[in-house]
Design a protein around this motif. Sequence first.
Motif, PDB file in Angstrom:
ATOM      1  N   ARG A 197       1.119  -1.201  -0.211  1.00 48.99           N
ATOM      2  CA  ARG A 197       0.299  -0.058  -0.261  1.00 48.99           C
ATOM      3  C   ARG A 197       0.849   0.803  -0.032  1.00 48.99           C
ATOM      4  N   THR A 198       1.308   1.166   1.050  1.00 47.28           N
ATOM      5  CA  THR A 198       2.053   2.309   0.693  1.00 47.28           C
ATOM      6  C   THR A 198       3.928   2.477  -0.704  1.00 47.28           C
ATOM      7  N   GLU A 199       4.646   2.033  -0.372  1.00 50.71           N
ATOM      8  CA  GLU A 199       5.194   2.142  -1.623  1.00 50.71           C
ATOM      9  C   GLU A 199       5.908   0.956  -2.848  1.00 50.71           C
ATOM     10  N   GLY A 200       5.279   0.053  -2.663  1.00 51.35           N
ATOM     11  CA  GLY A 200       5.157  -0.714  -3.254  1.00 51.35           C
ATOM     12  C   GLY A 200       5.473  -2.466  -3.127  1.00 51.35           C
ATOM     13  N   LEU A 201       5.483  -3.524  -4.531  1.00 50.70           N
ATOM     14  CA  LEU A 201       6.700  -4.567  -4.346  1.00 50.70           C
ATOM     15  C   LEU A 201       7.207  -5.246  -4.970  1.00 50.70           C
ATOM     16  N   THR A 202       8.688  -4.952  -4.907  1.00 52.64           N
ATOM     17  CA  THR A 202       9.403  -6.065  -5.808  1.00 52.64           C
ATOM     18  C   THR A 202       8.828  -7.547  -6.027  1.00 52.64           C
ATOM     19  N   PRO A 203       8.198  -8.188  -7.714  1.00 53.62           N
ATOM     20  CA  PRO A 203       8.026  -8.758  -8.064  1.00 53.62           C
ATOM     21  C   PRO A 203       9.194  -9.896  -7.311  1.00 53.62           C
ATOM     22  N   ALA A 204       9.324 -10.487  -6.579  1.00 54.26           N
ATOM     23  CA  ALA A 204       9.576 -11.828  -5.200  1.00 54.26           C
ATOM     24  C   ALA A 204       9.043 -11.680  -4.190  1.00 54.26           C
ATOM     25  N   GLU A 205       9.223  -9.853  -4.092  1.00 52.03           N
ATOM     26  CA  GLU A 205       8.119  -9.623  -2.833  1.00 52.03           C
ATOM     27  C   GLU A 205       6.918  -9.778  -3.041  1.00 52.03           C
ATOM     28  N   THR A 206       6.180  -9.474  -4.692  1.00 54.96           N
ATOM     29  CA  THR A 206       4.994 -10.442  -5.067  1.00 54.96           C
ATOM     30  C   THR A 206       3.866 -11.565  -4.173  1.00 54.96           C
ATOM     31  N   GLU A 207       5.488 -12.553  -5.158  1.00 55.16           N
ATOM     32  CA  GLU A 207       5.946 -13.467  -5.033  1.00 55.16           C
ATOM     33  C   GLU A 207       5.584 -14.835  -3.872  1.00 55.16           C
ATOM     34  N   GLU A 208       6.280 -13.528  -3.352  1.00 55.91           N
ATOM     35  CA  GLU A 208       6.653 -14.323  -1.499  1.00 55.91           C
ATOM     36  C   GLU A 208       5.154 -14.067  -0.927  1.00 55.91           C
ATOM     37  N   ARG A 209       4.904 -12.439  -0.711  1.00 50.33           N
ATOM     38  CA  ARG A 209       3.180 -12.452  -0.185  1.00 50.33           C
ATOM     39  C   ARG A 209       2.204 -13.345  -0.921  1.00 50.33           C
ATOM     40  N   ASP A 210       2.308 -13.721  -1.992  1.00 52.03           N
ATOM     41  CA  ASP A 210       1.410 -14.925  -2.902  1.00 52.03           C
ATOM     42  C   ASP A 210       1.594 -16.134  -1.774  1.00 52.03           C
ATOM     43  N   ARG A 211       2.733 -16.505  -1.923  1.00 54.43           N
ATOM     44  CA  ARG A 211       3.237 -17.955  -1.525  1.00 54.43           C
ATOM     45  C   ARG A 211       2.575 -18.113   0.056  1.00 54.43           C
ATOM     46  N   LEU A 212       3.248 -16.756   0.687  1.00 51.63           N
ATOM     47  CA  LEU A 212       2.315 -16.825   2.261  1.00 51.63           C
ATOM     48  C   LEU A 212       1.519 -17.097   2.395  1.00 51.63           C
ATOM     49  N   ARG A 213       0.585 -16.569   1.142  1.00 54.06           N
ATOM     50  CA  ARG A 213      -0.805 -16.711   1.819  1.00 54.06           C
ATOM     51  C   ARG A 213      -1.692 -17.747   1.316  1.00 54.06           C
ATOM     52  N   GLN A 214      -1.143 -18.205   0.398  1.00 62.15           N
ATOM     53  CA  GLN A 214      -1.895 -20.085  -0.368  1.00 62.15           C
ATOM     54  C   GLN A 214      -1.063 -20.708   1.600  1.00 62.15           C
ATOM     55  N   GLU A 215      -0.243 -20.575   1.779  1.00 58.45           N
ATOM     56  CA  GLU A 215      -0.135 -21.364   3.383  1.00 58.45           C
ATOM     57  C   GLU A 215      -0.581 -20.829   4.315  1.00 58.45           C
ATOM     58  N   TYR A 216      -1.594 -19.640   4.772  1.00 61.12           N
ATOM     59  CA  TYR A 216      -1.422 -19.419   5.219  1.00 61.12           C
ATOM     60  C   TYR A 216      -3.116 -20.172   4.839  1.00 61.12           C
ATOM     61  N   LEU A 217      -3.791 -20.008   4.373  1.00 57.22           N
ATOM     62  CA  LEU A 217      -5.329 -20.619   3.658  1.00 57.22           C
ATOM     63  C   LEU A 217      -5.512 -21.901   3.782  1.00 57.22           C
ATOM     64  N   ARG A 218      -3.570 -22.850   3.555  1.00 54.33           N
ATOM     65  CA  ARG A 218      -3.636 -24.518   4.081  1.00 54.33           C
ATOM     66  C   ARG A 218      -4.343 -24.763   5.496  1.00 54.33           C
ATOM     67  N   GLN A 219      -3.434 -24.283   5.882  1.00 53.48           N
ATOM     68  CA  GLN A 219      -2.651 -24.476   7.303  1.00 53.48           C
ATOM     69  C   GLN A 219      -4.674 -23.778   7.683  1.00 53.48           C
ATOM     70  N   PHE A 220      -5.049 -23.261   7.233  1.00 53.05           N
ATOM     71  CA  PHE A 220      -6.775 -22.444   8.439  1.00 53.05           C
ATOM     72  C   PHE A 220      -8.178 -23.785   7.767  1.00 53.05           C
ATOM     73  N   ARG A 221      -7.218 -24.147   6.600  1.00 53.69           N
ATOM     74  CA  ARG A 221      -8.618 -25.004   5.733  1.00 53.69           C
ATOM     75  C   ARG A 221      -8.666 -26.102   6.286  1.00 53.69           C
ATOM     76  N   ALA A 222      -7.046 -26.403   7.310  1.00 60.85           N
ATOM     77  CA  ALA A 222      -6.780 -27.649   7.618  1.00 60.85           C
ATOM     78  C   ALA A 222      -7.520 -28.114   9.400  1.00 60.85           C
TER      79      ALA A 222
END
Length: 75
Positions: A16-41
């Motif tokens: 929101r403040t400064e934007g993400l690099t492509p690597a950070e965007t990829e990490e964010r997406d990976r972390l979100r998927q991991e969160y959802l996996r753990q939540f669903r389990a």
Amino acid sequence: MHELIEKINALAKKARTEGLTPAETEERDRLRQEYLRQFRAGFKEQLMGVKIVDAEGNDITPQKLKEEQEKRKNK
């Protein structure tokens, strides 16, 4: 799980403040998927312990849930 949420929130704030690099965007997406996996389990684990009873005390747990619960007992 707490650390995972903190990392996701930090990346969201940075996005929101400064934007993400492509690597950070990829990490964010990976972390979100991991969160959802753990939540669903965790949610599924909670459901495996549920028994639904009507006002008269009759077990009205859906058959599909009963079958899944029975499978887990037999493992």
